[in-house]
Design a protein around this motif. Sequence first.
Motif, mmCIF file in Angstrom:
data_model
loop_
_atom_site.group_PDB
_atom_site.id
_atom_site.type_symbol
_atom_site.label_atom_id
_atom_site.label_comp_id
_atom_site.label_asym_id
_atom_site.label_seq_id
_atom_site.Cartn_x
_atom_site.Cartn_y
_atom_site.Cartn_z
ATOM 1 N N ASN A 12 0.908 -1.225 -0.074
ATOM 2 C CA ASN A 12 0.060 0.047 -0.004
ATOM 3 C C ASN A 12 0.866 1.075 -0.067
ATOM 4 O OD1 ASN A 12 -2.758 -1.071 -0.257
ATOM 5 N ND2 ASN A 12 -2.432 -1.615 2.117
ATOM 6 N N HIS B 269 1.386 3.320 -3.180
ATOM 7 C CA HIS B 269 0.506 4.423 -3.653
ATOM 8 C C HIS B 269 0.730 5.645 -3.133
ATOM 9 C CE1 HIS B 269 -3.305 1.029 -3.491
ATOM 10 N NE2 HIS B 269 -1.883 0.689 -4.222
ATOM 11 N N PHE C 169 -13.760 -8.686 -13.056
ATOM 12 C CA PHE C 169 -12.831 -7.511 -13.195
ATOM 13 C C PHE C 169 -13.282 -6.373 -14.188
ATOM 14 C CE2 PHE C 169 -8.683 -5.689 -14.677
ATOM 15 C CZ PHE C 169 -8.300 -5.241 -13.356
ATOM 16 N N ASP D 92 -14.270 -3.558 -12.047
ATOM 17 C CA ASP D 92 -12.936 -2.619 -11.679
ATOM 18 C C ASP D 92 -12.504 -1.884 -12.804
ATOM 19 O OD1 ASP D 92 -13.127 -3.588 -8.989
ATOM 20 O OD2 ASP D 92 -11.857 -5.369 -9.396
ATOM 21 N N LEU E 134 -12.498 2.193 -13.256
ATOM 22 C CA LEU E 134 -10.942 2.832 -13.666
ATOM 23 C C LEU E 134 -11.265 3.753 -14.626
ATOM 24 C CD1 LEU E 134 -8.334 -0.064 -13.402
ATOM 25 C CD2 LEU E 134 -8.418 2.120 -11.872
ATOM 26 N N ARG F 243 -3.045 3.505 -12.007
ATOM 27 C CA ARG F 243 -4.138 3.197 -11.190
ATOM 28 C C ARG F 243 -4.343 1.649 -11.499
ATOM 29 N NH1 ARG F 243 -8.172 8.411 -10.903
ATOM 30 N NH2 ARG F 243 -6.645 9.771 -9.853
ATOM 31 N N PHE F 244 -4.309 1.271 -12.667
ATOM 32 C CA PHE F 244 -4.282 -0.166 -13.077
ATOM 33 C C PHE F 244 -3.672 -1.169 -11.990
ATOM 34 C CE2 PHE F 244 -3.458 -4.109 -15.111
ATOM 35 C CZ PHE F 244 -4.609 -4.600 -15.405
ATOM 36 N N HIS G 57 -2.759 -0.303 -9.234
ATOM 37 C CA HIS G 57 -3.002 -0.278 -7.729
ATOM 38 C C HIS G 57 -4.322 -1.118 -7.460
ATOM 39 C CE1 HIS G 57 -0.913 4.031 -7.394
ATOM 40 N NE2 HIS G 57 -0.255 3.044 -7.313
ATOM 41 N N LYS G 58 -4.948 -1.298 -8.516
ATOM 42 C CA LYS G 58 -6.065 -2.149 -8.572
ATOM 43 C C LYS G 58 -5.724 -3.616 -8.885
ATOM 44 C CE LYS G 58 -9.790 -1.031 -8.190
ATOM 45 N NZ LYS G 58 -10.359 -0.769 -6.902
ATOM 46 N N ASN H 94 -3.288 -5.501 -8.155
ATOM 47 C CA ASN H 94 -1.944 -5.554 -7.253
ATOM 48 C C ASN H 94 -1.473 -6.725 -6.675
ATOM 49 O OD1 ASN H 94 -3.637 -6.043 -5.455
ATOM 50 N ND2 ASN H 94 -3.867 -4.076 -4.488
ATOM 51 N N LYS I 187 -4.040 -9.171 -5.686
ATOM 52 C CA LYS I 187 -4.765 -9.923 -6.668
ATOM 53 C C LYS I 187 -3.900 -10.823 -7.607
ATOM 54 C CE LYS I 187 -7.919 -7.406 -8.203
ATOM 55 N NZ LYS I 187 -9.171 -8.125 -7.844
#
Length: 402
Positions: free
Chosen positions: A242, A245, A335, A338, A342, A355-356, A358-359, A361, A364
């Motif tokens: 985290n 980020h 997905f 999500d 995004l 940001r992809f 971060h999603k 990550n 996942k």
Amino acid sequence: MFAENYIQRNSLPAEIQSPPDPGLGISIIIPCYREPDLLSTLNSIADCRLPECGVEVIVLVNHSEAEDQTIKDGNFHDFNVLNAWINNRQEEKIRFFAVGPVEFKKKWAGVGLARKKGMDEAIIRFNRINNSEGILVSLDADTTVEPNYLVEIEKYFRLNPAHAGATIAFRHQLEGLTGIHLQGILLYEQYMGYYKKAMGYTGYPYPMFTVGSAFATRAGAYVKRGGMNRRKAGEDFYFLQNLVHVGTVGEITETVVHPSARLSNRVPFGTGPLLKKWMAGEEDLRQTYNFEAFSDLKCFFDKVAGLFNIDSDKYEELLTSLPVPVSAFLKEVAFWNDLHALNRNCASLSTFRIRFFHKFNAFKILKFLNFSHNRYYKKADLEAQVVLLTNKLANQPQVFKQ
């Protein structure tokens, strides 16, 4: 003061009453619970070459309210031994503090809460001198450090002023280990190296080791990230994944910390429990995630740019071009939802790409690896997978440039 809101929001009391030195720049936090080798750790720090900034070492002795009284008594004894050691070793530019013994509620007691309590104490002290650039260093009470430990940490953050944090190179203590115990820790280190490099091979931009005794973060980044979590295990993994980020998490390689390779059941997973299972024949460290699963993931990550502003029809078409384990996983976790969110919130491809990941990550990715090995793959020989990865990386040296 940079952390005033964080301190007030979390109702943090100061455990250490003496004021910090105005030149304080590094704070090392060590959770301590039934640690027979603590003084070895502290002596290794005391023997370090000193950096230009001031250094504090905060040892947080802790236990659960539900702990057996003999363990509580042992912690009080260790606390007294620690204080006696501190009184004999105090120096001007490096100060040692014993905090505790702190008794935690049974529900939350564990290494995550202990690490958080110690780090929050360091934040209080950095806040008193308004030093958001101060460095919080996470260490364990069974881990020794090399003489250049402090100067290399200071040097790294001075040379990388924009970095939020860094991991620190590590090698487990091998002295006194024999037989399958020695074999087990060597296999585990080989697995950790394989996993990190394989993550980088996929195109994931944040591959890193996540070891609780081997990372550091700036005080300001720690506050922005919301502080350490209270997990009973894996707190380091969640914190560092985290922290990316907030800013870049690099790697300090010019010094090495040496965690213990002891057997343990203090936490539900990690080095100690894994070695214990290995030696009991319940875990085969010679087997690991099949390299094909990482290759499948690379096929997906290579197409990230094409996912920007994609519509549902094109997305369904793209799924048919992906390896079956990946497309099945994307459907399993829905997905598209999500991805759609995004795209609604990203005005440029560069923002979308950040940001992809971060999603999609590290959490996942781990879910995908377990999903694909439950349905499509079997664990494979570790050494063979290392060879496969090494051969692929020989043609792609740029994947690890960050």
